[in-house]
Scaffold this active site. Structure first.
Site, PDB file in Angstrom:
ATOM      1  N   ASN A 168     -53.398  84.156   7.073  1.00 19.36           N
ATOM      2  CA  ASN A 168     -53.658  85.397   6.354  1.00 19.36           C
ATOM      3  C   ASN A 168     -52.372  85.779   5.623  1.00 19.36           C
ATOM      4  O   ASN A 168     -51.439  86.296   6.231  1.00 19.36           O
ATOM      5  CB  ASN A 168     -54.074  86.484   7.358  1.00 19.36           C
ATOM      6  N   LYS A 207     -51.907  88.066   3.544  1.00 18.40           N
ATOM      7  CA  LYS A 207     -51.815  89.514   3.246  1.00 18.40           C
ATOM      8  C   LYS A 207     -51.382  89.685   1.786  1.00 18.40           C
ATOM      9  O   LYS A 207     -51.800  88.900   0.953  1.00 18.40           O
ATOM     10  CB  LYS A 207     -50.885  90.201   4.244  1.00 18.40           C
ATOM     11  N   HIS A 243     -60.054  93.800   9.127  1.00 20.69           N
ATOM     12  CA  HIS A 243     -58.681  93.631   9.616  1.00 20.69           C
ATOM     13  C   HIS A 243     -58.137  95.018   9.966  1.00 20.69           C
ATOM     14  O   HIS A 243     -58.431  96.003   9.292  1.00 20.69           O
ATOM     15  CB  HIS A 243     -57.819  92.957   8.537  1.00 20.69           C
ATOM     16  N   GLU A 303     -55.407  96.403   9.463  1.00 20.89           N
ATOM     17  CA  GLU A 303     -54.691  97.100   8.377  1.00 20.89           C
ATOM     18  C   GLU A 303     -55.687  97.795   7.448  1.00 20.89           C
ATOM     19  O   GLU A 303     -55.418  98.874   6.928  1.00 20.89           O
ATOM     20  CB  GLU A 303     -53.804  96.100   7.610  1.00 20.89           C
ATOM     21  N   GLU A 314     -57.463  90.519  17.562  1.00 18.25           N
ATOM     22  CA  GLU A 314     -56.115  90.848  17.116  1.00 18.25           C
ATOM     23  C   GLU A 314     -55.717  92.201  17.704  1.00 18.25           C
ATOM     24  O   GLU A 314     -56.047  93.249  17.133  1.00 18.25           O
ATOM     25  CB  GLU A 314     -56.065  90.925  15.584  1.00 18.25           C
ATOM     26  N   GLY A 347     -47.753  91.831  13.436  1.00 16.15           N
ATOM     27  CA  GLY A 347     -46.537  92.017  12.655  1.00 16.15           C
ATOM     28  C   GLY A 347     -45.398  92.665  13.442  1.00 16.15           C
ATOM     29  O   GLY A 347     -44.408  93.097  12.864  1.00 16.15           O
ATOM     30  N   SER A 396     -48.708  88.120  15.854  1.00 11.97           N
ATOM     31  CA  SER A 396     -47.383  87.535  16.091  1.00 11.97           C
ATOM     32  C   SER A 396     -47.429  86.110  16.641  1.00 11.97           C
ATOM     33  O   SER A 396     -46.613  85.721  17.473  1.00 11.97           O
ATOM     34  CB  SER A 396     -46.543  88.450  16.997  1.00 11.97           C
TER      35      SER A 396
HETATM   36  P1  PGA Z   1     -48.990  88.539  12.204  1.00  9.17           P
HETATM   37  O1  PGA Z   1     -50.358  89.011  11.512  1.00  9.17           O
HETATM   38  O2  PGA Z   1     -49.159  87.097  12.559  1.00  9.17           O
HETATM   39  O3  PGA Z   1     -47.944  88.765  11.148  1.00  9.17           O
HETATM   40  O4  PGA Z   1     -48.802  89.386  13.399  1.00  9.17           O
HETATM   41  C1  PGA Z   1     -51.609  88.553  11.976  1.00  9.17           C
HETATM   42  C2  PGA Z   1     -52.715  89.220  11.203  1.00  9.17           C
HETATM   43  O5  PGA Z   1     -52.565  90.411  10.884  1.00  9.17           O
HETATM   44  O6  PGA Z   1     -53.734  88.609  10.887  1.00  9.17           O
END
Ligand code: PGA
Length: 248
Positions: free
Chosen positions: A9, A11, A94, A96, A166, A172, A211
Site C-alpha cells: 500500500n 498510500k 483503510h 486512514e 490492521e 505507521g 508496521s
Molecule cells: P504501515 O502501513 O506498514 O506503514 O504500518 C500499513 C497500512 O496502513 O496498510
C-alpha cells in the site's frame, strides 16, 4: 496455503521516476518468489504501474473507490475506471480513510458490494484502536466492523473477499502487533465467518498489516491464520520490500 499474498500500500507516495525503479525491483523479487505480489499505488499512478507490470505476475489494486457508479462526484474514481486499468483488487475502509475522511462501517459495506458486483476483490481493512485493545474490547470492535459487511453482501459472496487485520495503533507507528496476538484476531475473524459458512471460513484469506518490515514479516507468515501481509512504509524501500517478497 503455501503461497502468501504480499500487498504494497503505497498510500500517497511515489513519483513517475521513483515508481519505475521500485517496480523493477519488485518484478525481480516477485519472479524469484512463490508469494503473490500486489501493488496498490495512488490512483494517478495506476496506469503507469499497469504498463510497468505487463507480462509479469504482479497484480494491481486501487486504494479506494467511490460508492457511486458514475456521475457528478468531483474527485472520485469509479470501480469501472479502476477495472479498465487492470486492477483486480481494491482496499476498502483503510483506517486512514475511516479516521480522516469519515468512512463509516456502512459506507465500507456499500463499497464492498460494488466491488464484488464488478468482480474486483475487496481487501477490507478492519482493526481496533489503541484504547479498544487496552480495554480488552477488540472483539467488539472487530464485530462492529464485520456486521454491516456480512449483512450487505450476504453469505454466498463471502468467498469473494479478502480481509486485512490492521490494528489502528500499529499503522505507521513502528508498534507492530506481536504475531501470536495478530493470529488470535485472525482466528476470531475466521470463527465469526464460520458461523455463516464453514467452507468459506476455511478458505478465507486474511492479511496482517501494521508496521510490517523485513525483520518481522516471517513471524507473521508463520502463523496458521495469517495468509499474507499488507505493507505500507516498508513497501517504499526496494531492498526491504524485496526481502519481504522473498520471505516465507
Ligand atoms: P504501515 O502501513 O506498514 O506503514 O504500518 C500499513 C497500512 O496502513 O496498510
Amino acid at each position: 496455503m503455501s503461497s502468501k499474498l504480499i500487498a504494497a500500500n503505497w498510500k500517497m507516495n511515489g513519483s513517475l521516476k521513483e515508481n519505475v525503479s521500485l517496480i523493477e525491483a519488485v518484478k525481480i523479487a516477485a519472479s524469484n518468489s512463490e508469494n503473490e505480489v500486489l501493488i496498490i499505488p495512488p490512483t494517478i499512478y495506476i496506469d503507469q504501474v499497469h504498463c510497468l507490470i505487463k507480462e509479469c505476475d504482479v497484480k494491481l489494486g486501487a486504494q479506494n473507490i467511490s460508492s457511486q457508479i458514475k456521475g457528478a462526484f468531483t474527485g472520485e474514481t469509479s470501480v469501472s475506471m479502476i477495472k479498465e486499468f487492470g486492477c483486480h483488487y481494491s482496499l476498502v475502509g483503510h483506517s486512514e480513510r475511516r479516521a480522516m475522511y469519515g468512512e463509516t462501517d456502512q459506507l465500507v459495506a456499500e463499497k464492498t458490494k460494488i466491488l464484488i458486483d464488478n468482480n474486483i476483490v475487496p481487501i477490507i481493512c478492519i482493526g481496533e484502536t489503541k484504547s479498544e485493545r487496552e480495554s480488552g474490547e477488540w472483539r467488539n470492535a472487530i464485530n462492529r466492523q464485520l456486521r454491516p459487511i456480512l449483512s450487505v453482501i450476504g453469505e454466498k459472496k463471502l468467498d469473494k473477499i479478502v480481509f486485512a487485520y490492521e490494528p489502528v495503533w500499529a499503522i505507521g507507528t513502528g508498534l507492530s502487533a506481536n504475531a501470536q496476538s495478530a493470529n488470535e484476531v485472525h482466528e476470531y475473524i475466521c470463527c465469526t465467518i464460520s458461523e455463516k459458512n464453514d467452507n468459506i471460513a476455511n478458505a478465507l484469506e486474511i492479511l496482517y498489516g501494521g508496521s510490517v518490515n523485513g525483520d518481522n514479516v516471517s513471524d507473521y507468515l508463520a502463523q496458521p491464520y495469517i495468509n499474507g501481509v499488507l505493507v505500507g512504509g516498508a513497501s517504499l524501500d526496494k531492498d526491504i520490500f524485496a526481502k519481504i517478497i522473498a520471505s516465507k
